[in-house]
Design an enzyme around this catalytic site. Structure first.
Site, PDB file in Angstrom:
ATOM      1  N   CYS A 186      40.791  14.282  -2.298  1.00  0.00           N
ATOM      2  CA  CYS A 186      40.101  12.987  -2.416  1.00  0.00           C
ATOM      3  C   CYS A 186      40.483  12.009  -1.309  1.00  0.00           C
ATOM      4  O   CYS A 186      39.624  11.378  -0.696  1.00  0.00           O
ATOM      5  CB  CYS A 186      40.377  12.368  -3.775  1.00  0.00           C
ATOM      6  SG  CYS A 186      42.119  12.418  -4.274  1.00  0.00           S
ATOM      7  N   HIS A 198      40.657   4.837  -4.584  1.00  0.00           N
ATOM      8  CA  HIS A 198      41.748   4.990  -3.613  1.00  0.00           C
ATOM      9  C   HIS A 198      41.516   4.030  -2.449  1.00  0.00           C
ATOM     10  O   HIS A 198      40.389   3.910  -1.949  1.00  0.00           O
ATOM     11  CB  HIS A 198      41.759   6.411  -3.037  1.00  0.00           C
ATOM     12  CG  HIS A 198      42.282   7.458  -3.971  1.00  0.00           C
ATOM     13  ND1 HIS A 198      42.805   7.185  -5.218  1.00  0.00           N
ATOM     14  CD2 HIS A 198      42.380   8.808  -3.826  1.00  0.00           C
ATOM     15  CE1 HIS A 198      43.194   8.313  -5.792  1.00  0.00           C
ATOM     16  NE2 HIS A 198      42.939   9.314  -4.969  1.00  0.00           N
ATOM     17  N   ARG A 230      51.233   6.041  -5.146  1.00  0.00           N
ATOM     18  CA  ARG A 230      50.434   5.882  -6.361  1.00  0.00           C
ATOM     19  C   ARG A 230      50.568   4.448  -6.880  1.00  0.00           C
ATOM     20  O   ARG A 230      51.657   3.887  -6.924  1.00  0.00           O
ATOM     21  CB  ARG A 230      50.944   6.845  -7.428  1.00  0.00           C
ATOM     22  CG  ARG A 230      50.069   6.901  -8.648  1.00  0.00           C
ATOM     23  CD  ARG A 230      48.824   7.725  -8.445  1.00  0.00           C
ATOM     24  NE  ARG A 230      49.080   9.157  -8.447  1.00  0.00           N
ATOM     25  CZ  ARG A 230      48.152  10.071  -8.165  1.00  0.00           C
ATOM     26  NH1 ARG A 230      46.921   9.704  -7.835  1.00  0.00           N
ATOM     27  NH2 ARG A 230      48.451  11.355  -8.181  1.00  0.00           N
ATOM     28  N   ARG A 286      41.252  26.687 -24.375  1.00  0.00           N
ATOM     29  CA  ARG A 286      41.622  25.536 -25.196  1.00  0.00           C
ATOM     30  C   ARG A 286      40.435  24.590 -25.425  1.00  0.00           C
ATOM     31  O   ARG A 286      40.234  24.057 -26.511  1.00  0.00           O
ATOM     32  CB  ARG A 286      42.766  24.780 -24.501  1.00  0.00           C
ATOM     33  CG  ARG A 286      43.540  23.829 -25.380  1.00  0.00           C
ATOM     34  CD  ARG A 286      44.877  23.453 -24.694  1.00  0.00           C
ATOM     35  NE  ARG A 286      44.693  23.235 -23.253  1.00  0.00           N
ATOM     36  CZ  ARG A 286      44.347  22.080 -22.698  1.00  0.00           C
ATOM     37  NH1 ARG A 286      44.171  21.014 -23.432  1.00  0.00           N
ATOM     38  NH2 ARG A 286      44.197  21.979 -21.393  1.00  0.00           N
ATOM     39  N   LYS A 329      48.526  17.640   2.759  1.00  0.00           N
ATOM     40  CA  LYS A 329      47.097  17.905   2.588  1.00  0.00           C
ATOM     41  C   LYS A 329      46.288  16.982   3.494  1.00  0.00           C
ATOM     42  O   LYS A 329      45.382  17.424   4.202  1.00  0.00           O
ATOM     43  CB  LYS A 329      46.684  17.638   1.128  1.00  0.00           C
ATOM     44  CG  LYS A 329      46.981  18.748   0.146  1.00  0.00           C
ATOM     45  CD  LYS A 329      46.413  18.343  -1.233  1.00  0.00           C
ATOM     46  CE  LYS A 329      47.349  18.706  -2.362  1.00  0.00           C
ATOM     47  NZ  LYS A 329      47.018  18.019  -3.628  1.00  0.00           N
TER      48      LYS A 329
END
Lengths: 349, 349
Positions: free
Chosen positions: A132, A252, A245, A43, A223
Site C-alpha cells: 500500500c 496513509h 504507524r 474459519r 518493501k
C-alpha cells in the site's frame, strides 16, 4: 471474454477488510462479471455476503475452487497465496495477488497501472499488487521521473492502522476509549500481530511496521525500497524509507524528499506536472491551507499530493506530502485496476 | 548570587502549560531561589498557584514587576516577550525567553546547554530558548558533528498537540470522544489558532504547524532550519524540514536523515557515540523491539534516540528516530538548564 457477459471472478479473502473493498470496487467500477465466487479460510467459510442484492455463500478456498475461474483476486495473507495461487494458475486462472508472497519473484510483474501497465504482457499467471505505501508513492514519482529524471527518494511514512487489518482498527478504538476513560488496557495486535511485544497505538506513534530485518530496517521499509525499484524498473534508484504507524484508522501519509536529474525545475513546474498526472489530485495551496490529509482521503480513488516545495539548498531537491486511502488505491482499487488493464490489453483468455 | 540563599526568579506565563512545567522543573532540580514572582496577562492575574506548599498569587506582568528580579523566564507568547523582556533587562534581570521573539536576533544567544553553553558569555540580557522540535534534534546532531562532521539533515516531524498549548490537548480529547460517539464537532484551534481554517486532528495528521511563509514552508519548518544552523554555528549546514501535527498529546517524534563527512562510519559506531552523549538515552535494539515512542517519553528529561541505521546507498548517510517530551526538554527543562548554566558560569550578577 470467456463468457459473453463477463468473467468468472474469484475473491479469496472475501470476508477481510480488503476483500470487502474489492467487492465494492468491482461493483462501483462495473467490472464485467459473469460469475462471482467468494472464498475464504475454513474459519470464515459459510458466511453469507450480500453483493448487488444477491446472497452469496463464502466457500472454503481449495485448489478445485478455481476450476473455470478467469481472474482470482487474492487477499488472504501470504501463506494462502503461496499455497493456492499456483493451483489457481494450473486451472487456467490469472491471479492478482495482494500479498507480499510473489512481489519480488523475477517472473511476476509487480504492477501499478499508472506506472507500468505494459509489464502485464510478461505475466506467467500471477500478477502482484504492491504494498500500500509503495503504490501511492510510485504513482507520484512516475510522472516526475518521466519529465525530469529521478535520482533519489527519502520517505518517512505516517501509516494508518487498517494496514494491519480490521482487528487493528478495533484495537485503536478500544485503546482510545480506555485512555479517555482512564481505564487500563492491554495492547495485543500492533505493531505486528505475531511479535513478542505489543505497544499502545492510541495517542502514540510506533516506528515499527512488520518485522525487523538484520540490517535494522523493517520488512515494510525494505518493501518500499525494493518494490519501488522494481515497479519503476530503476534498480539504480536511491530509495530510503522510515515507516511509522499512527493512531489513524484509514489513510496513509508520506513525507517525501526526492532529487530529480535537472536543476532548473521550479515548484510551480512540479505542481503543473502533477496536476495533470493520471491518478493524482493536486491539493496544494498554502494560502488557503489546502493540503492532503488522511481524514479527507477516505473512500476516494486518487492519490492526493500537496506541500510541494523546492529544497532550500539542493537545486534538484523537492519535498512533498502524499496521501491516499490505503484500502483503496493502496490495495483493492489497484487490484481491480490491474484486472481492468488485463481486459483492456486482451490478456484474459 | 545576589542573595545568600539563591536568586529572585520571575516566571512570566506562570499559568500556561509550559509555565507550569517550569515551576515543577525548578523545584525538581532544586534551582536556588530566594524569591519567586509569578506573572501573567491581566486575564490570568489573581490566580493562586501552590508552589512547594506555599500559595503564590499570580500578578499582572508590567515593566515594574521586574525590579529586583535576577532571572526572568518568559513563556507567555511572542508579543508579551517583545514588550516586556527589554523592560526586564533594563531593570537588571537576565531574560530566558521561550518564545520565537528574539531567537534569530544577532545579539541574542540561542542556547541548548548540551550544544552551545559557551554562547551564554555573549549575552546582552536576553537569551533565547529554541523551538521544541529544534532542541531534541540538535542535542542528537551535536555529538555526531563533533565526531564525524555533519553536511546535511532532512527531518520529518511527528509533533504532539501540546506544542499548541493546553487548549489543543482539550480539543484533541473532545474531538476524539465525539468521533467515537459518532457525534458532530467543530474544529476551533488546530492547526493554527489564528488561522482561517481549522481541521480535525483526532485520528488525522495535519501537515501544517504555524503559518505558511511565501516559499511554501511553514514558520515551524523555517524555525527548525534557521535555528539549527544558528545553534550549531553552521550557516552552511543543509537542513530541510517537514513538520506534521499528530493526534498525540505530549511527545514530539522526528524521522531524521543525515549525512556526515566521513564515509566509513558504521551504525554500531553511531550507537556507541550516542549512548554516551549528554542528554541522550539510546533506545535501539530491534531484536527486542526497543525504540523510542512518544507515549514512553512523557515526563522524562532526556532525548531518546533509536532506529539508527546506515543508508543503503549513501556511505555517509544515516537514518534515526528521535523522541522527547516537548514540554520538558523542548521547553521548560531547557529554559531551567540555561538558568543553571548561567549560575555555573558565574554570569548572574
Amino acid at each position: 471474454m470467456s463468457q459473453t457477459n463477463g468473467f468468472h471472478v474469484a475473491v479469496v479473502g472475501a470476508t477481510g477488510a480488503v476483500g470487502e473493498q474489492i467487492l465494492e470496487t468491482l461493483t462501483k467500477r462495473q467490472f464485467p462479471i459473469s460469475k462471482l465466487t467468494l472464498l475464504s479460510s475454513a474459519r470464515s467459510a459459510g458466511k453469507k455476503i450480500f453483493h448487488q442484492g444477491k446472497e452469496i455463500i463464502v466457500e472454503e478456498a481449495k485448489p478445485d475452487s478455481f476450476t473455470g475461474v478467469d481472474i482470482a483476486l487474492f487477499s488472504a495473507g501470504g501463506s494462502v497465496s503461496r499455497e493456492l495461487a499456483p493451483e489457481a494458475v494450473k486451472r487456467g486462472a490469472i491471479v492478482i495477488d495482494n500479498t507480499s508472497a510473489f512481489r519480488m519473484a523475477s517472473d511476476v510483474p509487480l504492477v501499478v497501472p499508472e506506472v507500468n501497465e505494459y509489464e502485464l504482457h510478461n505475466h506467467n499467471g500471477i500478477i502482484a499488487n504492491p504494498n500500500c505505501s509503495t503504490i501511492q508513492m510510485v504513482v507520484t514519482l512516475e510522472p516526475i521521473r518521466k519529465q525530469y529524471g529521478l535520482k533519489k527518494v527519502i520517505v518517512s511514512t505516517y501509516q494508518a492502522v487498517s494496514g494491519a487489518g480490521a482487528a487493528a482498527i478495533d484495537e485503536l478504538n478500544h485503546q482510545t476509549q480506555s485512555i479517555l476513560n482512564k481505564q487500563p488496557f492491554e495492547p495485543k495486535i500492533l505493531p505486528v500481530k505475531g511479535a513478542n511485544k505489543h505497544y499502545q497505538i492510541a495517542f502514540n506513534a510506533i516506528p515499527q511496521i512488520d518485522q525487523f530485518e538484520d540490517n535494522g530496517y523493517t520488512f515494510e521499509e525494505m518493501k518500499m525500497i525494493n518494490e519501488t525499484k522494481k515497479i519503476m524498473s530503476m534498480p539504480e534508484l536511491q530509495v530510503a524509507a522510515t515507516c511509522v504507524r499512527l493512531p489513524v484508522a484509514v489513510g496513509h501519509s508520506e513525507s517525501v524528499y526526492l532529487e530529480v536529474e535537472k536543476t532548473d525545475v521550479t515548484a510551480a513546474d512540479m505542481k503543473t506536472l502533477l496536476s495533470d498526472a493520471p491518478g493524482i489530485t493536486l491539493q496544494d495551496n498554502p494560502e488557503n491551507q489546502l493540503y492532503p490529509m488522511p481524514a479527507d482521503c477516505v473512500g476516494k480513488s486518487d492519490v492526493f499530493v500537496g506541500r510541494i516545495r523546492k529544497d532550500l539548498d539542493e537545486a534538484s531537491g523537492f519535498h512533498m506530502w502524499i496521501v491516499a486511502d490505503n484500502l483503496l488505491k493502496g490495495a483493492a482499487l489497484n487490484s481491480v485496476q490491474i484486472a481492468e488493464s488485463l481486459v483492456k490489453l486482451g490478456l484474459v483468455k
